[in-house]
Write an enzyme that holds these catalytic residues in place. Structure first.
Site, mmCIF file in Angstrom:
data_model
loop_
_atom_site.group_PDB
_atom_site.id
_atom_site.type_symbol
_atom_site.label_atom_id
_atom_site.label_comp_id
_atom_site.label_asym_id
_atom_site.label_seq_id
_atom_site.Cartn_x
_atom_site.Cartn_y
_atom_site.Cartn_z
ATOM 1 N N GLY A 13 -2.965 9.531 4.056
ATOM 2 C CA GLY A 13 -3.600 8.118 4.072
ATOM 3 C C GLY A 13 -5.191 8.406 4.215
ATOM 4 N N VAL A 64 1.349 13.043 -1.269
ATOM 5 C CA VAL A 64 2.684 13.327 -0.524
ATOM 6 C C VAL A 64 3.232 12.933 -0.649
ATOM 7 C CG1 VAL A 64 1.085 12.888 1.874
ATOM 8 C CG2 VAL A 64 2.247 10.756 1.050
ATOM 9 N N ASN A 90 0.029 9.075 7.761
ATOM 10 C CA ASN A 90 -0.182 7.644 7.626
ATOM 11 C C ASN A 90 -0.031 6.940 6.896
ATOM 12 O OD1 ASN A 90 -2.538 5.281 8.456
ATOM 13 N ND2 ASN A 90 -3.283 6.211 7.084
ATOM 14 N N SER A 141 5.402 0.599 10.953
ATOM 15 C CA SER A 141 5.019 -0.647 11.295
ATOM 16 C C SER A 141 5.843 -1.968 11.516
ATOM 17 C CB SER A 141 5.197 -0.986 9.048
ATOM 18 O OG SER A 141 5.041 -2.662 9.074
ATOM 19 N N TYR A 154 9.808 -2.285 1.395
ATOM 20 C CA TYR A 154 8.513 -1.006 2.574
ATOM 21 C C TYR A 154 9.462 -1.777 4.213
ATOM 22 C CZ TYR A 154 4.680 -1.741 5.290
ATOM 23 O OH TYR A 154 3.265 -1.282 6.410
ATOM 24 N N ALA A 156 12.063 -0.869 4.544
ATOM 25 C CA ALA A 156 13.406 -0.037 4.478
ATOM 26 C C ALA A 156 12.582 1.004 5.150
ATOM 27 C CB ALA A 156 14.529 -0.485 3.259
ATOM 28 N N LYS A 158 9.841 1.881 6.187
ATOM 29 C CA LYS A 158 9.210 2.297 7.436
ATOM 30 C C LYS A 158 10.085 2.501 8.746
ATOM 31 C CE LYS A 158 5.603 2.028 6.525
ATOM 32 N NZ LYS A 158 4.216 3.268 7.014
ATOM 33 N N ILE A 187 -2.728 -5.799 10.583
ATOM 34 C CA ILE A 187 -4.148 -4.708 11.031
ATOM 35 C C ILE A 187 -5.377 -4.978 9.851
ATOM 36 C CG2 ILE A 187 -5.522 -3.131 11.314
ATOM 37 C CD1 ILE A 187 -3.035 -3.577 13.014
HETATM 38 N N1 NAD Z 1 -2.949 -2.651 8.119
HETATM 39 C C1 NAD Z 1 -1.568 -3.258 7.552
HETATM 40 O O1 NAD Z 1 -1.300 -4.351 8.604
HETATM 41 C C2 NAD Z 1 -1.208 -1.980 8.288
HETATM 42 C C3 NAD Z 1 -0.093 -3.029 8.941
HETATM 43 C C4 NAD Z 1 1.489 -2.362 9.585
HETATM 44 C C5 NAD Z 1 2.130 -0.990 9.230
HETATM 45 N N2 NAD Z 1 0.318 -0.365 8.209
HETATM 46 C C6 NAD Z 1 0.316 0.709 8.151
HETATM 47 O O2 NAD Z 1 -0.308 1.800 8.038
HETATM 48 C C7 NAD Z 1 -0.636 2.901 7.067
HETATM 49 C C8 NAD Z 1 -1.993 2.589 6.456
HETATM 50 O O3 NAD Z 1 -1.861 0.751 5.560
HETATM 51 P P1 NAD Z 1 -3.604 0.742 5.564
HETATM 52 O O4 NAD Z 1 -3.192 -0.517 5.563
HETATM 53 O O5 NAD Z 1 -4.707 1.479 6.190
HETATM 54 O O6 NAD Z 1 -3.886 1.222 4.027
HETATM 55 P P2 NAD Z 1 -4.973 1.466 3.405
HETATM 56 O O7 NAD Z 1 -4.364 0.899 2.152
HETATM 57 O O8 NAD Z 1 -6.235 0.902 3.587
HETATM 58 O O9 NAD Z 1 -4.763 2.873 3.212
HETATM 59 C C9 NAD Z 1 -3.362 3.777 3.009
HETATM 60 C C10 NAD Z 1 -4.358 5.117 2.113
HETATM 61 O O10 NAD Z 1 -3.009 5.576 1.919
HETATM 62 C C11 NAD Z 1 -2.886 6.255 0.780
HETATM 63 N N3 NAD Z 1 -2.240 6.927 -0.141
HETATM 64 C C12 NAD Z 1 -1.422 5.635 -0.897
HETATM 65 N N4 NAD Z 1 -0.443 6.693 -1.083
HETATM 66 C C13 NAD Z 1 -0.396 7.278 -0.983
HETATM 67 C C14 NAD Z 1 0.099 8.732 -1.708
HETATM 68 N N5 NAD Z 1 0.979 8.541 -1.992
HETATM 69 N N6 NAD Z 1 0.054 10.229 -1.267
HETATM 70 C C15 NAD Z 1 -1.378 10.192 -0.335
HETATM 71 N N7 NAD Z 1 -2.036 9.339 -0.408
HETATM 72 C C16 NAD Z 1 -0.972 7.952 -0.229
HETATM 73 C C17 NAD Z 1 -4.341 5.469 0.115
HETATM 74 O O11 NAD Z 1 -4.934 6.352 -1.379
HETATM 75 C C18 NAD Z 1 -5.318 4.894 0.204
HETATM 76 O O12 NAD Z 1 -6.216 5.468 1.096
HETATM 77 C C19 NAD Z 1 0.440 2.579 6.374
HETATM 78 O O13 NAD Z 1 1.541 4.060 6.009
HETATM 79 C C20 NAD Z 1 1.395 1.352 6.503
HETATM 80 O O14 NAD Z 1 2.303 1.188 5.510
HETATM 81 C C21 NAD Z 1 -1.041 -1.100 7.780
#
Ligand code: NAD
Length: 250
Positions: A13, A64, A90, A141, A154, A156, A158, A187
């Site tokens: 990601g 993934v 990620n 998360s 979600y 579940a 994490k 974030i």
């Molecule tokens: N943004 C937040 O507030 C927040 C809070 C808690 C946890 N998270 C976690 O952080 C991580 C990143 O989140 P983000 O906010 O940067 O999201 P985002 O959507 O900006 O980025 C996620 C990336 O993962 C890629 N992706 C999704 N499914 C995929 C797959 N099957 N195979 C390969 N790539 C894949 C997407 O193309 C994207 O580039 C995630 O795991 C999310 O659960 C984010």
């Protein structure tokens, strides 16, 4: 601490948001990066941006949730760099539906990406970590604790990932591998988070609940990921570090 020259860091990601920010910090600190993502446009762009000076970046278009695709990634990593030092797990997706509106397809997809995707990535590189030490950082998360952040699939997924990380720490800790998780909450990547907070009024209401009165930044998470991945960090093991501006203690 903080020198990753010659190290090789893979970020799933990594083409956008938090993953991209983490990959950028590793590149800035001298690591070669592999961007594993299913978004080709962003992935190619990110790998171009993270190729400078002595550091290279390789984008591999990958879902993934597909174990074979991760085996292909490993082949490409070893053909290009001959080693792996850091995995950042990620990639993740979230859907906001309530249980009565979550289809089995949506449930299975969330787990396939957010949970099985971790297993697929770790399994492809597991033997390499037995030989080469290194670090694994999982982006979980705060929802694993709070039960928020999307429909039940979600949190579940994490919480399942955090269990995987604890088990992995038991297996790989004795081999000198650091395995830890970061559990961010809210974030500001502009997108994933806003699924749940679509209006400014929604955001203002949630800021009232966060003692530091701001959203987290991508660099907040990236700073901690780099710290946890540093070889000098050798006594934090199997932990999930909550990063939520103090919301959970409020
Ligand atoms: N943004 C937040 O507030 C927040 C809070 C808690 C946890 N998270 C976690 O952080 C991580 C990143 O989140 P983000 O906010 O940067 O999201 P985002 O959507 O900006 O980025 C996620 C990336 O993962 C890629 N992706 C999704 N499914 C995929 C797959 N099957 N195979 C390969 N790539 C894949 C997407 O193309 C994207 O580039 C995630 O795991 C999310 O659960 C984010």
């Amino acid at each position: 601490m903080g020198n990753f020259e010659g190290k090789v860091a893979l970020v799933t990601g990594g083409a956008h948001g938090i993953g991209k920010g983490i990959a950028k910090q590793f590149a800035d600190k001298g690591a070669h990066t592999i961007i594993v993502d299913y978004n080709e446009e962003n992935g190619v762009k990110t790998a171009e941006e993270l190729t400078f000076g002595n550091v290279k970046s390789l984008f591999v278009k990958t879902d993934v949730s597909d174990p074979k695709a991760l085996e292909n990634v490993r082949e490409k990593v070893f053909a290009e760099f001959g080693r792996i030092d850091i995995l950042v797990l990620n990639a993740g997706v979230a859907f906001a539906n309530k249980v009565n509106n979550i289809s089995f397809e949506e449930w299975n997809k969330t787990l396939a990406i957010n949970l099985t995707g971790l297993f697929n990535t770790v399994k492809a590189f597991y033997d390499d970590f037995l030989d080469n030490k290194g670090s694994i950082v999982y982006i979980s998360s705060g929802s694993a604790l709070s039960g928020t952040g999307g429909g039940v699939s979600y949190p579940a997924s994490k919480a399942g990932g955090e269990g995987l990380i604890r088990g992995l720490a038991k297996e790989l800790g004795p081999k000198g591998v650091n395995v830890n998780a970061i559990a961010p909450r809210l974030i500001d990547t502009g997108e994933m988070m806003r699924v749940n907070y679509p209006t400014q009024a929604d955001l203002d209401a949630v800021l009232e609940k966060i003692p530091v009165r701001r959203l987290g930044t991508i660099d907040d998470v990236a700073n901690l990921a780099v710290f946890l991945a540093d070889p000098d960090n050798s006594y934090i093991q199997g932990q999930t570090i909550l990063m939520d501006g103090g919301r959970t203690i409020a």
